[in-house]
Design an enzyme around this catalytic site. Structure first.
Site: not given
Ligand SMILES: NC(=O)c1ccc[n+]([C@@H]2O[C@H](COP(=O)([O-])OP(=O)(O)OC[C@H]3O[C@@H](n4cnc5c(N)ncnc54)[C@H](O)[C@@H]3O)[C@@H](O)[C@H]2O)c1
Length: 241
Positions: A135, A148
């Site tokens: 991130s 986080y």
């Molecule tokens: N959305 C943002 O603004 C953002 C910014 C920076 C980084 N990220 C990172 O990107 C990645 C994806 O996030 P996203 O925004 O697509 O969120 P999201 O919630 O849409 O997707 C996350 C997925 O991870 C799965 N998950 C969560 N905990 C889990 C576990 N213990 N075991 C298996 N699966 C699990 C969830 O079920 C979900 O399908 C994450 O690592 C997040 O930290 C997101």
């Protein structure tokens, strides 16, 4: 875009049921990859088409070991590992709890690390790739995100160290750090917080789409990035220039 960058490439993707992981699965499939999507979300996985799916909690070492073994058996090997699964918590410092810290590190740091350990037993020397989604908050201060950010900073550091450790095998490790992206992850911020802080971490370009971040992940995983390892690729729309 090259239509054949991933023809026959065997790729487990964690977090494949939603958001960035789901868009990554769909992008890789569109480029010919054989994808093994791993997630906790049974319904989200079931709605994916053209991919193998596996329900697992990445914070469980046993579940990760089983998931990697299942991926190898199902796909016939692993060429590329993409760790996307992650959780977010809004944690004002006054209410920061050990439970929040423990859970964030278990899912965002320990899970991907164990996935890397297990996949490295199978990744081919010379062409293997690991992409870890971190991130932009791993390296830039964002209020209410101490726990986080720490979990993502740890994954970033882990990825850089691992890149140095496996470079002699010709295996690349690339941390990809998105900025704010329009997915379910960023919903649910408590209404009583001062939201003005959010302006600091939002790009003037607006939030990324999951597809935009998937494009960066696919690039990092592809032969187009063959000379990139141990270097963070930040995709935050200029939020921190
Ligand atoms: N959305 C943002 O603004 C953002 C910014 C920076 C980084 N990220 C990172 O990107 C990645 C994806 O996030 P996203 O925004 O697509 O969120 P999201 O919630 O849409 O997707 C996350 C997925 O991870 C799965 N998950 C969560 N905990 C889990 C576990 N213990 N075991 C298996 N699966 C699990 C969830 O079920 C979900 O399908 C994450 O690592 C997040 O930290 C997101």
């Amino acid at each position: 875009m090259s239509a054949s960058r991933f023809d026959g490439t065997k790729v487990p993707v964690t977090g494949g049921a939603s958001g960035i992981g789901r868009a990554t699965v769909q992008r890789l499939v569109s480029e010919g990859a054989l994808v093994f999507a791993v997630d906790l979300d049974v319904e989200g996985l079931a709605s994916l088409e053209g991919v193998h799916t596996h329900v697992a909690d990445v914070s469980s070492e046993e579940a990760v070991v089983t998931a990697v073994a299942a991926a190898v058996e199902t796909l016939g090997g692993i060429d590329v590992l993409i760790n996307v699964a992650g959780i977010h918590r809004t944690t004002p410092i006054e209410t920061l709890s050990v439970d929040d810290l423990t859970r964030l590190f278990a899912v965002n740091t320990v899970g991907p690390a164990i996935f890397c350990r297990e996949a490295l037993r199978h990744l081919p020397d010379g062409t293997g790739v690991i992409v870890n989604v971190t991130s932009s908050s791993a390296a830039h201060g964002n209020p209410y995100m101490t726990a986080y950010s720490a979990s993502k900073g740890a994954l970033l550091a882990f990825s850089l160290a691992l890149a140095a450790e496996v470079v002699h095998r010709g295996i690349r490790v690339v941390p990809v750090s998105p900025g704010t992206t329009a997915t379910p992850l960023i919903e649910g911020i408590p209404a009583d917080l001062d939201m003005s802080y959010y302006a600091r971490i939002r790009s003037l370009m607006g939030p990324a789409t999951p597809e935009q971040i998937a494009g960066v992940i696919a690039f990092a995983a592809s032969p187009d990035a063959a000379y990139i390892t141990g270097a963070e690729i930040r995709a935050d729309g200029g939020s921190h220039v």
